[in-house]
Structures are given as structure tokens and as C-alpha cells.
Write a protein that holds these residues in place. Sequence first.
Motif, PDB file in Angstrom:
ATOM      1  N   ILE A   7       0.872  -1.213  -0.100  1.00 44.12           N
ATOM      2  CA  ILE A   7      -0.151   0.072   0.040  1.00 44.12           C
ATOM      3  C   ILE A   7       0.870   1.210   0.011  1.00 44.12           C
ATOM      4  CG2 ILE A   7      -1.708   1.349   1.285  1.00 44.12           C
ATOM      5  CD1 ILE A   7      -2.700  -1.540   2.380  1.00 44.12           C
ATOM      6  N   SER A   8       0.436   2.420  -0.738  1.00 44.50           N
ATOM      7  CA  SER A   8       1.487   3.268  -0.768  1.00 44.50           C
ATOM      8  C   SER A   8       1.339   4.353   0.167  1.00 44.50           C
ATOM      9  CB  SER A   8       1.214   3.945  -2.433  1.00 44.50           C
ATOM     10  OG  SER A   8      -0.132   4.267  -2.447  1.00 44.50           O
ATOM     11  N   TYR A   9       0.892   3.930   1.216  1.00 39.70           N
ATOM     12  CA  TYR A   9       0.585   4.913   2.337  1.00 39.70           C
ATOM     13  C   TYR A   9       1.789   4.431   3.339  1.00 39.70           C
ATOM     14  CZ  TYR A   9      -4.210   5.182   0.569  1.00 39.70           C
ATOM     15  OH  TYR A   9      -5.286   5.556  -0.199  1.00 39.70           O
ATOM     16  N   VAL A  10       1.811   5.618   4.231  1.00 42.50           N
ATOM     17  CA  VAL A  10       2.934   5.529   5.247  1.00 42.50           C
ATOM     18  C   VAL A  10       2.764   4.535   6.137  1.00 42.50           C
ATOM     19  CG1 VAL A  10       1.928   7.255   6.873  1.00 42.50           C
ATOM     20  CG2 VAL A  10       4.205   6.787   6.779  1.00 42.50           C
ATOM     21  N   LEU A  33      -4.305  -2.543  -5.344  1.00 40.23           N
ATOM     22  CA  LEU A  33      -3.850  -3.708  -5.015  1.00 40.23           C
ATOM     23  C   LEU A  33      -4.906  -4.809  -4.824  1.00 40.23           C
ATOM     24  CD1 LEU A  33      -1.352  -2.773  -1.989  1.00 40.23           C
ATOM     25  CD2 LEU A  33      -1.002  -3.160  -4.541  1.00 40.23           C
ATOM     26  N   ASN A  34      -6.052  -4.700  -4.457  1.00 45.00           N
ATOM     27  CA  ASN A  34      -7.560  -5.718  -4.223  1.00 45.00           C
ATOM     28  C   ASN A  34      -7.477  -6.124  -5.708  1.00 45.00           C
ATOM     29  OD1 ASN A  34      -7.840  -4.638  -1.612  1.00 45.00           O
ATOM     30  ND2 ASN A  34      -9.602  -3.545  -2.206  1.00 45.00           N
ATOM     31  N   ALA A  35      -7.559  -5.371  -6.853  1.00 41.83           N
ATOM     32  CA  ALA A  35      -7.909  -5.551  -8.199  1.00 41.83           C
ATOM     33  C   ALA A  35      -6.614  -6.510  -8.627  1.00 41.83           C
ATOM     34  CB  ALA A  35      -8.229  -4.420  -9.051  1.00 41.83           C
ATOM     35  N   ARG A  36      -5.536  -6.290  -8.283  1.00 43.62           N
ATOM     36  CA  ARG A  36      -4.326  -6.671  -9.076  1.00 43.62           C
ATOM     37  C   ARG A  36      -4.269  -8.202  -8.442  1.00 43.62           C
ATOM     38  NH1 ARG A  36       0.722  -3.299 -10.434  1.00 43.62           N
ATOM     39  NH2 ARG A  36      -0.206  -1.417 -11.287  1.00 43.62           N
ATOM     40  N   LEU A  37      -4.540  -8.266  -7.271  1.00 44.64           N
ATOM     41  CA  LEU A  37      -4.197  -9.539  -6.629  1.00 44.64           C
ATOM     42  C   LEU A  37      -5.327 -10.687  -7.073  1.00 44.64           C
ATOM     43  CD1 LEU A  37      -3.026 -11.280  -4.439  1.00 44.64           C
ATOM     44  CD2 LEU A  37      -4.988 -10.758  -2.817  1.00 44.64           C
ATOM     45  N   LEU A  38      -6.535 -10.139  -7.232  1.00 42.40           N
ATOM     46  CA  LEU A  38      -7.736 -10.688  -7.769  1.00 42.40           C
ATOM     47  C   LEU A  38      -7.498 -11.217  -9.429  1.00 42.40           C
ATOM     48  CD1 LEU A  38     -10.342  -9.343  -5.866  1.00 42.40           C
ATOM     49  CD2 LEU A  38      -9.682 -11.494  -5.413  1.00 42.40           C
ATOM     50  N   ASN A  39      -6.937 -10.544 -10.005  1.00 45.24           N
ATOM     51  CA  ASN A  39      -6.908 -10.523 -11.386  1.00 45.24           C
ATOM     52  C   ASN A  39      -5.296 -11.312 -11.733  1.00 45.24           C
ATOM     53  OD1 ASN A  39      -4.800  -8.671 -11.881  1.00 45.24           O
ATOM     54  ND2 ASN A  39      -6.039  -7.217 -12.705  1.00 45.24           N
ATOM     55  N   ILE A  47      -4.822  -6.347   1.437  1.00 45.76           N
ATOM     56  CA  ILE A  47      -5.968  -6.066   0.878  1.00 45.76           C
ATOM     57  C   ILE A  47      -7.073  -5.688   1.875  1.00 45.76           C
ATOM     58  CG2 ILE A  47      -5.570  -7.351  -1.361  1.00 45.76           C
ATOM     59  CD1 ILE A  47      -7.959  -9.118  -0.685  1.00 45.76           C
ATOM     60  N   SER A  48      -7.924  -4.868   1.449  1.00 44.21           N
ATOM     61  CA  SER A  48      -9.248  -4.536   2.380  1.00 44.21           C
ATOM     62  C   SER A  48      -9.981  -5.630   2.739  1.00 44.21           C
ATOM     63  CB  SER A  48     -10.200  -3.646   1.361  1.00 44.21           C
ATOM     64  OG  SER A  48      -9.569  -2.756   0.858  1.00 44.21           O
ATOM     65  N   SER A  49     -10.106  -5.437   4.295  1.00 40.86           N
ATOM     66  CA  SER A  49     -10.731  -6.848   4.810  1.00 40.86           C
ATOM     67  C   SER A  49     -11.974  -7.250   4.170  1.00 40.86           C
ATOM     68  CB  SER A  49     -11.170  -6.459   6.009  1.00 40.86           C
ATOM     69  OG  SER A  49      -9.842  -5.923   6.881  1.00 40.86           O
ATOM     70  N   ILE A  50     -13.048  -6.238   3.516  1.00 43.61           N
ATOM     71  CA  ILE A  50     -14.157  -6.634   3.131  1.00 43.61           C
ATOM     72  C   ILE A  50     -13.844  -7.147   1.706  1.00 43.61           C
ATOM     73  CG2 ILE A  50     -14.598  -4.291   1.882  1.00 43.61           C
ATOM     74  CD1 ILE A  50     -17.343  -6.375   3.691  1.00 43.61           C
ATOM     75  N   ALA A 158      -6.907  -4.045   6.988  1.00 43.60           N
ATOM     76  CA  ALA A 158      -6.563  -4.975   6.062  1.00 43.60           C
ATOM     77  C   ALA A 158      -6.001  -6.185   6.409  1.00 43.60           C
ATOM     78  CB  ALA A 158      -5.357  -4.111   5.158  1.00 43.60           C
ATOM     79  N   VAL A 159      -5.898  -7.107   5.395  1.00 45.11           N
ATOM     80  CA  VAL A 159      -5.430  -8.677   5.697  1.00 45.11           C
ATOM     81  C   VAL A 159      -4.545  -8.625   4.516  1.00 45.11           C
ATOM     82  CG1 VAL A 159      -7.379  -9.570   7.038  1.00 45.11           C
ATOM     83  CG2 VAL A 159      -7.384  -9.544   4.715  1.00 45.11           C
TER      84      VAL A 159
END
Length: 402
Positions: A7-10, A33-39, A47-50, A158-159
Motif C-alpha cells: 500500500i502506497s501509504y505511510v 492492490l485488491n484488483a491486482r491480486l484478484l486478477n 488488501i481490504s478486509s471486505i 486490511a489482511v
Amino acid sequence: MIRLGRISYVNMAPVFYRLDAEVDEVQGVPTDLNARLLNGELDLAPISSIEYARHADRLRLLPRLCVSSEGAVDSIQLVARKPLEQVRTVAVTPESATSVVLTKVLLPEAHHVPLGEEADAKLLIGDAALKSAFEDPTPHHDLGRLWLERTGLPMVFAVWACAEPLPPGLLELEAALVESVRTARAEPEQLAYDSSERYGYPAGFLARYFEKLRYRFGPRERAGLLTFLELARDVGELDEVPELRFVARESPSARGNHPALRSCWHPVAYSEDVSEVPVPVELLGEPLVVWRDSAGTAHVFSDLCIHRGTALSLGTVEGDEIVCPYHGWRYAASGACTAIPQLADPTRVPAKARATRHEAVERFGLLWAALEEPRLPLPAVPELESEAWRTVSCGPYEWRCD
Ligand code: FES
């Protein structure tokens, strides 16, 4: 080489502070990142917990890492021009799926509009939220704090999820990420200075911010995650709450770390510390719970309710059974589930509903356990049972011996 999302955050700074692993690092905002992992463009990413829950059938979790807070987190803020109970519209950032759903859970009456449109409040996350707290005098409401007030649990934002089929080396990489966090915790000033240079915030501010972030995925974090997913389902954001599936549980490499040691006896607790209050312990990287029944017999189970994965160490002992705190499933000393309160007849339990019980024996003032059928009996140590000798308990101590 494992393709690892960042994640590009601190908030990622401690996890990557001194990462000693060869990876192909890919940066992005959470939804990216969610999208890249899934594709299939990434092997592993926070990635986001949800989003994990929505695609849990294709993903596995790292068992030791998450991104969470117990209370205020600073980087997820609802900036509201009205008192929260009067907020009817929220402008939401497209960058974080979990924060958007968390806003819906906390303010179910509020309608969501895209960020930039007129609204009673706006949701900011990551570095935008941190900056806003400096620059905007409008009242800011920290979603981590609101969540703790509502549930009493940590909020898991995130998990760390891996797409199936799993690449080799995931658990070794997880160990390196955990070690990086440990090093960062041991060098808070250096972490703050390094991150200040990279991200542009004052070092003192970052030092306080990093103290609020948690990366350990322990029993309370798992309970917090499952509670969040249940509430997300209740507001229509999730069809069903998935079982948490971990890399360690089924990956051959997890067992490969300690194949011989799993069938040896290991001390897991002092006898005097084992009571009718369940206690979490860890053996060879596996979370266990130790507890004592009403007859005084000590038991060792995997610290996992097979219903939804809640830690049994958060539960209670009632008579000769350990009871999960979440939905009240009860487990006998054999591991068999004896009652599911939600069934019309709570005692008509499917035979496969069992907690994982491990061999356990008490001797020398210690509780010993073996993760698999022990090959040999516990060795005799006559001095520990001789009245001519005195036993002095000490420790436990932590040794880096792997
Ligand atoms: S998680 Fe539902 S009873 Fe344990």
C-alpha cells in the motif's frame, strides 16, 4: 520471485522497514492492490478486509499479519460539518473498500456520494486523512475510535491475502515481514526519521502514529474482523461471512518447518498457570489454547473455533467444556462439538464439527503437548521429582534459535 503488493501509504513503513527478502514489490492504493491480486498480477498483498471476504473462496490469509488499530488510527477520518447523528450524506473516497463499508456500518442512515460532491461529511483515508487533520479545522471523527466504542474490539482494516494457487515461500516471506515489524518496533526513532524523509510528515507525528497501528493478527483481531464482516453482511455489503482460511493450516511448507518436532513433547505452560480461564499459547508457530476442566484435567486445543475461526482462548470454560465466545458452540475434552445454540435442537451436532485437540500431559509442574501423535513417552527427569532437589521456575525467555 513473489510479487508482493505494498500500500502506497505511510502505514506500510514498519512492515517494509528492514525487509530481508527478495520480492518483486508493487505499490498501489488499497483498491488497486485488491484488483491486482484478484486478477493474478500479484501473489501476496495487504488488501481490504471486505474485499478479502467477498473473494474468500479464491484467497488464503497469512496467519500472523494484518493492519489494524485498537481505537484511534488517525488515517481513516470522517470529516463532518454536522453532528454524526445528523449526517445523512457522506462523500466517500474510492480508494478504500473497507473504510466505505465501515462508514455504512457505523452510519447506516447516511447515503454515499462520490468524493467531491456536496455532502454532510466526507470520508478520507491514508495520507489524505493524515494531512487533513493538520490543515482542516472541521471536526474529524476517527473511525477506529468509533468502531472500538461500538464493539470493544480492534478494527482490522486490511489482511494479507494470497491468491490460489499459492506460490512457494509464503511463510518464509511472512516471517521476514514480521521480523521487519519487530525491528521497526525496536527502533522507533529511526523508523520515524526514515519515514519522515520518505513521506514528508514530522517525525514526532509519525512516531505517535506508528504506535497506534497494529500488525499482529491475534485472537482479538480475528474476533474484530469477524464482527465487522457480520455487521457488513447485516447492512447488505456482504452475502455471507466466510470461514477464514489460512496459508499455515494446509500449506505443506508450514509443516515442513518443523516436521520432526511436531511429534515430540514440548512444555507449553506452567501447571500453575493453567486454570478454568482459557489461556492462549503458541507452539512451533501454531496458536493453541490451554484450559482445565472441572475435574482438574488440563487440555490443549488449537486456538480456533471451527465455526468461524474465533480464538477459543477468548471464550470460557463451563463444566467440562470450552465455549466459543462468538456464537456459543461448545466443545468437550475430546474436541467434539456438543452443542450449537442456533440449531432447533442444539445437540444435533454434525459429527465433523470438532475442535482440534492435541495430546497433553502434566508432569514436573509443566503442561506438555505434542502437535501430532508423540513418537516417544515423556522422558524421565528423576531430579525434577526427587525431594532431594528443589525446582526453581523461571522464564519464559525468548530465544532466536531458528
Ligand atoms: S465462531 Fe461461531 S461459535 Fe465459534
